[in-house]
Design a protein around this motif. Structure first.
Motif, PDB file in Angstrom:
ATOM      1  N   LEU A 221      30.679  51.649  31.492  1.00 54.52           N
ATOM      2  CA  LEU A 221      29.752  52.245  30.542  1.00 54.52           C
ATOM      3  C   LEU A 221      29.425  51.279  29.400  1.00 54.52           C
ATOM      4  CD1 LEU A 221      31.075  55.919  30.261  1.00 54.52           C
ATOM      5  CD2 LEU A 221      29.207  55.034  31.664  1.00 54.52           C
ATOM      6  N   LYS A 222      30.377  50.423  29.060  1.00 51.17           N
ATOM      7  CA  LYS A 222      30.150  49.455  27.983  1.00 51.17           C
ATOM      8  C   LYS A 222      29.310  48.267  28.443  1.00 51.17           C
ATOM      9  CE  LYS A 222      32.292  51.224  24.398  1.00 51.17           C
ATOM     10  NZ  LYS A 222      31.532  51.560  23.160  1.00 51.17           N
ATOM     11  N   GLY A 223      29.212  48.049  29.779  1.00 48.86           N
ATOM     12  CA  GLY A 223      28.371  46.958  30.248  1.00 48.86           C
ATOM     13  C   GLY A 223      28.965  46.082  31.332  1.00 48.86           C
ATOM     14  N   VAL A 224      30.223  46.311  31.736  1.00 46.17           N
ATOM     15  CA  VAL A 224      30.816  45.523  32.809  1.00 46.17           C
ATOM     16  C   VAL A 224      30.081  45.849  34.114  1.00 46.17           C
ATOM     17  CG1 VAL A 224      32.907  45.040  34.133  1.00 46.17           C
ATOM     18  CG2 VAL A 224      33.063  45.479  31.669  1.00 46.17           C
ATOM     19  N   PRO A 225      29.560  44.842  34.841  1.00 47.16           N
ATOM     20  CA  PRO A 225      28.835  45.119  36.094  1.00 47.16           C
ATOM     21  C   PRO A 225      29.681  45.924  37.093  1.00 47.16           C
ATOM     22  CG  PRO A 225      28.499  42.842  35.414  1.00 47.16           C
ATOM     23  CD  PRO A 225      29.543  43.409  34.499  1.00 47.16           C
ATOM     24  N   PHE A 226      29.011  46.786  37.862  1.00 43.86           N
ATOM     25  CA  PHE A 226      29.724  47.734  38.723  1.00 43.86           C
ATOM     26  C   PHE A 226      30.647  47.026  39.707  1.00 43.86           C
ATOM     27  CE2 PHE A 226      30.326  50.536  42.333  1.00 43.86           C
ATOM     28  CZ  PHE A 226      30.552  51.765  41.736  1.00 43.86           C
ATOM     29  N   PHE A 227      30.167  45.965  40.356  1.00 42.35           N
ATOM     30  CA  PHE A 227      30.958  45.311  41.404  1.00 42.35           C
ATOM     31  C   PHE A 227      31.890  44.230  40.857  1.00 42.35           C
ATOM     32  CE2 PHE A 227      27.378  47.062  43.822  1.00 42.35           C
ATOM     33  CZ  PHE A 227      28.081  47.769  44.787  1.00 42.35           C
ATOM     34  N   TRP A 228      31.879  44.042  39.531  1.00 44.87           N
ATOM     35  CA  TRP A 228      32.774  43.043  38.944  1.00 44.87           C
ATOM     36  C   TRP A 228      34.231  43.390  39.222  1.00 44.87           C
ATOM     37  CZ3 TRP A 228      36.877  42.995  35.697  1.00 44.87           C
ATOM     38  CH2 TRP A 228      37.282  41.758  35.197  1.00 44.87           C
ATOM     39  N   THR A 229      34.595  44.660  39.120  1.00 46.91           N
ATOM     40  CA  THR A 229      35.994  45.058  39.304  1.00 46.91           C
ATOM     41  C   THR A 229      36.479  44.765  40.717  1.00 46.91           C
ATOM     42  OG1 THR A 229      35.192  47.307  39.728  1.00 46.91           O
ATOM     43  CG2 THR A 229      35.998  46.851  37.531  1.00 46.91           C
ATOM     44  N   LEU A 230      35.609  44.978  41.702  1.00 46.48           N
ATOM     45  CA  LEU A 230      35.984  44.685  43.085  1.00 46.48           C
ATOM     46  C   LEU A 230      36.227  43.192  43.263  1.00 46.48           C
ATOM     47  CD1 LEU A 230      36.355  45.487  46.056  1.00 46.48           C
ATOM     48  CD2 LEU A 230      33.872  45.281  46.331  1.00 46.48           C
ATOM     49  N   GLU A 231      35.317  42.371  42.760  1.00 43.79           N
ATOM     50  CA  GLU A 231      35.421  40.923  42.926  1.00 43.79           C
ATOM     51  C   GLU A 231      36.635  40.350  42.191  1.00 43.79           C
ATOM     52  OE1 GLU A 231      31.717  39.434  41.547  1.00 43.79           O
ATOM     53  OE2 GLU A 231      30.539  40.392  43.125  1.00 43.79           O
ATOM     54  N   ALA A 232      36.920  40.884  41.016  1.00 41.72           N
ATOM     55  CA  ALA A 232      37.990  40.320  40.192  1.00 41.72           C
ATOM     56  C   ALA A 232      39.374  40.861  40.549  1.00 41.72           C
ATOM     57  CB  ALA A 232      37.698  40.591  38.711  1.00 41.72           C
ATOM     58  N   ASN A 233      39.450  42.139  40.920  1.00 40.48           N
ATOM     59  CA  ASN A 233      40.759  42.797  41.026  1.00 40.48           C
ATOM     60  C   ASN A 233      41.346  42.875  42.428  1.00 40.48           C
ATOM     61  OD1 ASN A 233      40.440  43.240  38.298  1.00 40.48           O
ATOM     62  ND2 ASN A 233      40.008  45.421  38.465  1.00 40.48           N
ATOM     63  N   TRP A 234      40.533  42.607  43.473  1.00 36.26           N
ATOM     64  CA  TRP A 234      41.051  42.881  44.820  1.00 36.26           C
ATOM     65  C   TRP A 234      42.287  42.053  45.198  1.00 36.26           C
ATOM     66  CZ3 TRP A 234      41.673  39.518  48.796  1.00 36.26           C
ATOM     67  CH2 TRP A 234      40.945  38.324  48.782  1.00 36.26           C
ATOM     68  N   PRO A 235      42.421  40.783  44.794  1.00 34.01           N
ATOM     69  CA  PRO A 235      43.653  40.077  45.191  1.00 34.01           C
ATOM     70  C   PRO A 235      44.918  40.706  44.600  1.00 34.01           C
ATOM     71  CG  PRO A 235      41.943  38.520  44.538  1.00 34.01           C
ATOM     72  CD  PRO A 235      41.481  39.864  44.105  1.00 34.01           C
ATOM     73  N   ALA A 236      44.869  41.060  43.318  1.00 28.27           N
ATOM     74  CA  ALA A 236      46.033  41.699  42.698  1.00 28.27           C
ATOM     75  C   ALA A 236      46.278  43.078  43.295  1.00 28.27           C
ATOM     76  CB  ALA A 236      45.830  41.801  41.185  1.00 28.27           C
ATOM     77  N   TRP A 237      45.205  43.801  43.634  1.00 22.24           N
ATOM     78  CA  TRP A 237      45.304  45.131  44.261  1.00 22.24           C
ATOM     79  C   TRP A 237      46.022  45.026  45.604  1.00 22.24           C
ATOM     80  CZ3 TRP A 237      43.043  47.190  48.784  1.00 22.24           C
ATOM     81  CH2 TRP A 237      42.994  48.590  48.870  1.00 22.24           C
ATOM     82  N   VAL A 238      45.620  44.061  46.426  1.00 24.79           N
ATOM     83  CA  VAL A 238      46.249  43.869  47.738  1.00 24.79           C
ATOM     84  C   VAL A 238      47.721  43.523  47.577  1.00 24.79           C
ATOM     85  CG1 VAL A 238      46.312  42.388  49.782  1.00 24.79           C
ATOM     86  CG2 VAL A 238      44.118  43.239  48.938  1.00 24.79           C
ATOM     87  N   THR A 495      53.016  40.055  39.840  1.00 24.64           N
ATOM     88  CA  THR A 495      51.557  39.995  39.692  1.00 24.64           C
ATOM     89  C   THR A 495      51.173  39.043  38.572  1.00 24.64           C
ATOM     90  OG1 THR A 495      51.349  42.289  40.486  1.00 24.64           O
ATOM     91  CG2 THR A 495      49.479  41.370  39.280  1.00 24.64           C
ATOM     92  N   TRP A 496      51.873  39.141  37.446  1.00 26.96           N
ATOM     93  CA  TRP A 496      51.596  38.256  36.307  1.00 26.96           C
ATOM     94  C   TRP A 496      51.889  36.797  36.659  1.00 26.96           C
ATOM     95  CZ3 TRP A 496      55.638  35.967  33.129  1.00 26.96           C
ATOM     96  CH2 TRP A 496      55.133  35.232  32.048  1.00 26.96           C
ATOM     97  N   LEU A 497      53.016  36.553  37.324  1.00 29.23           N
ATOM     98  CA  LEU A 497      53.394  35.177  37.652  1.00 29.23           C
ATOM     99  C   LEU A 497      52.379  34.530  38.588  1.00 29.23           C
ATOM    100  CD1 LEU A 497      57.252  35.571  38.193  1.00 29.23           C
ATOM    101  CD2 LEU A 497      56.115  34.342  36.326  1.00 29.23           C
ATOM    102  N   ILE A 498      51.875  35.286  39.548  1.00 34.66           N
ATOM    103  CA  ILE A 498      50.957  34.720  40.546  1.00 34.66           C
ATOM    104  C   ILE A 498      49.548  34.529  39.984  1.00 34.66           C
ATOM    105  CG2 ILE A 498      49.773  35.206  42.728  1.00 34.66           C
ATOM    106  CD1 ILE A 498      52.349  36.438  43.737  1.00 34.66           C
ATOM    107  N   PHE A 499      49.072  35.509  39.213  1.00 38.67           N
ATOM    108  CA  PHE A 499      47.661  35.493  38.818  1.00 38.67           C
ATOM    109  C   PHE A 499      47.396  35.010  37.388  1.00 38.67           C
ATOM    110  CE2 PHE A 499      47.856  38.654  42.250  1.00 38.67           C
ATOM    111  CZ  PHE A 499      46.894  38.130  43.102  1.00 38.67           C
ATOM    112  N   PHE A 500      48.409  35.048  36.513  1.00 40.66           N
ATOM    113  CA  PHE A 500      48.129  34.768  35.113  1.00 40.66           C
ATOM    114  C   PHE A 500      49.038  33.724  34.457  1.00 40.66           C
ATOM    115  CE2 PHE A 500      46.821  39.178  35.940  1.00 40.66           C
ATOM    116  CZ  PHE A 500      45.467  39.076  35.640  1.00 40.66           C
TER     117      PHE A 500
END
Length: 503
Positions: A221-238, A495-500
């Motif tokens: 709602l603030k402006g983050v593109p709809f498919f941004w979450t899929l592109e950014a979050n799927w590796p950590a989700w898996v 998750t933090w160690l691998i991605f951040f």
């Protein structure tokens, strides 16, 4: 160690005096970087709330001691069911509303700050309208699985639930599948089954779309593109779901069944059939999902309530509450009876979160002010954003925590969360490492929402439904000490160690 110290310093901003927080909060007049960004923008890109002088006025700021009602409410939520169950069961609505009333009255009559209570009320109405409509509509759908309960079957249902949560939200998926999950394990249901359901379906699962979890929806709602979450979050989700599924499989295989229960199961014949009653209620769920996009801040033609330079939705909430009424009124009676549907879980959530939304205003304000200050901004990195957002998301509402840390991260780079174009640019990495910072905030808000019963709205409802089915659930602290810390926290660290951590 340096990142850990920085996170502690960021969170310890709560201990700053309100005067200090107020003096160090960047404003349009005192933040040169902010002024420079505004001057460089075309006026069409700048939200009215920034340009109009009447919205530059200061609102009264909360003193540090005003977080006491919030802390007291958390302590009572934690200890009530354990030490004074009879009193808590009968009087928790009075306690929650009473503590919220104290804080709201202080804002209105002492601080003369109407801004925060109005925003809290609007956010609560949006929150409870969505939860109530999803809970009631899904309550009219009966799913029966005549299949032998095995660790693999349980893992499959949890993973399916995690996928579905991205389509109908963690609340919708939780309410749709918690009862079938309990029935599948009816001869063997234990607390850890419900806890992993909360971990995987009610929280981590909904990381891929803005519909999935309230923090991501607010970001959209603030402006983050709809498919941004899929592109950014799927590796950590898996990764997180794979680790949780593996942990659950071995725990369920080790502790799932006693010899007597195994003997009893061998005497039962299973048809392996799947039955659904009340499928028409999926149409009501679709109406709710579509209505979430009717936001006046995104679509100008949607009617809105204008207040303090902002537009508040009401059509969306009217539609959702209408769905709640109509979906129950015309629900399939067999489905309602088969689900043993009642309103107590949503009633409990409604009252508890009145208290949470009403009392957490000072805590969010103090943390937000410090994070936006020069001292706080200096501490903002993707690592501190991950742990800061995460730790607070476990104990405050994760949606509002997400917004506060996103606002702080943007403010530290001279951007404003109230500008849709600036939020889009932030998500598209047009500021320094901004997409990575948003990824840290997003994953932390969703994943850490599973740390406590109050980290995310569905958690409390799942707990309540489980208890109504005779399952003995751990207390607030028992949940954290027996499950969150030994099982969930290591996965969050991995998750933090691998991605951040080393990026």
């Amino acid at each position: 160690m340096k990142n850990f110290v920085a996170v502690l310093m960021l969170l310890m901003g709560l201990s700053l005096s309100p005067l200090q927080a107020q003096q160090t909060t960047p404003t349009q007049e005192t933040n040169p970087e902010y002024q420079e960004n505004i001057q460089d923008l075309d006026t069409d890109q700048v939200p009215e709330s920034i340009l109009e002088p009447e919205h530059l006025e200061e609102h009264g700021h909360a003193p540090g001691w005003l977080v006491i009602p919030f802390v007291l409410l958390l302590l009572m939520i934690a200890t009530g069911p354990l030490f004074y169950e009879h009193f808590w069961h009968h009087h928790y609505p009075k306690v929650a509303v009473g503590l919220a009333f104290i804080v709201v009255c202080y804002y209105l009559f002492v601080l003369h700050n109407v801004h925060h209570p109005v925003h809290a009320m609007a956010e609560y109405i949006q929150f409870i309208a969505l939860l109530a409509s999803l809970y009631i509509a899904s309550g009219g759908i009966l799913i029966e699985i005549d299949k032998k309960s095995t660790p693999l079957a349980n893992v499959a249902l949890l993973v399916i639930g995690a996928l579905v949560s991205n389509l109908i939200g963690t609340t919708g998926a939780s309410m749709l599948l918690i009862r079938p999950f309990i029935r599948l394990n009816k001869n063997n249901i234990k607390a850890y089954h419900i806890i992993f359901f909360i971990f995987m379906v009610s929280n981590v699962g909904g990381s891929l779309t803005p519909i999935g979890d309230p923090p991501l929806f607010l970001g959209f709602l603030k402006g983050v593109p709809f498919f941004w979450t899929l592109e950014a979050n799927w590796p950590a989700w898996v990764l997180a779901l794979a680790l949780l599924s593996t942990a659950f499989f071995f725990i369920d295989r080790r502790f799932g069944k006693t010899k007597d229960e195994l003997a009893l199961e061998h005497e039962v014949t299973y048809s392996n059939k799947f039955k659904m009653v009340g499928a028409k209620n999926f149409l009501w769920l679709l109406v709710v999902i579509l209505s979430v996009f009717l936001d006046p801040n995104v679509l100008d033609w949607v009617p809105a309530i204008h207040y303090d330079g902002q537009k508040f939705s009401f059509m969306r909430e009217i539609i959702m509450l209408s769905v709640a009424f109509l979906s129950y009124r015309f629900a399939n009676k067999e489905a309602i009876k088969g689900n043993e549907f009642n309103f107590e879980p949503i009633r409990e959530v409604a009252f508890i979160f009145i208290g949470i939304f009403g009392t957490m205003m000072p805590a969010l304000e103090l943390v937000g002010n410090f994070a936006k200050s020069p001292e706080g901004s200096a501490l903002i990195t993707h690592n501190t954003l991950f742990w800061g957002t995460g730790l607070l998301s476990g104990f405050l509402d994760n949606a509002l925590t997400y917004l506060n840390f996103l606002a702080a991260a943007m403010a530290s780079q001279g951007a404003d969360i109230n500008s849709v174009s600036m939020v889009q640019d932030f998500a598209l990495n047009k500021y320094e490492n901004s997409a990575f910072e948003l990824m840290a905030i997003s994953i932390a808000a969703v994943f850490f929402g599973a740390m406590t019963y109050i980290g995310n709205g569905p958690n409390f409802m799942v707990k309540s439904i489980a208890e109504q089915n005779g399952i003995k659930m751990p207390s607030f602290f028992g949940y954290i000490l027996r499950f969150s810390i030994p099982l969930l926290l290591p996965i969050l660290i991995i998750t933090w160690l691998i991605f951040f951590a080393f990026v």
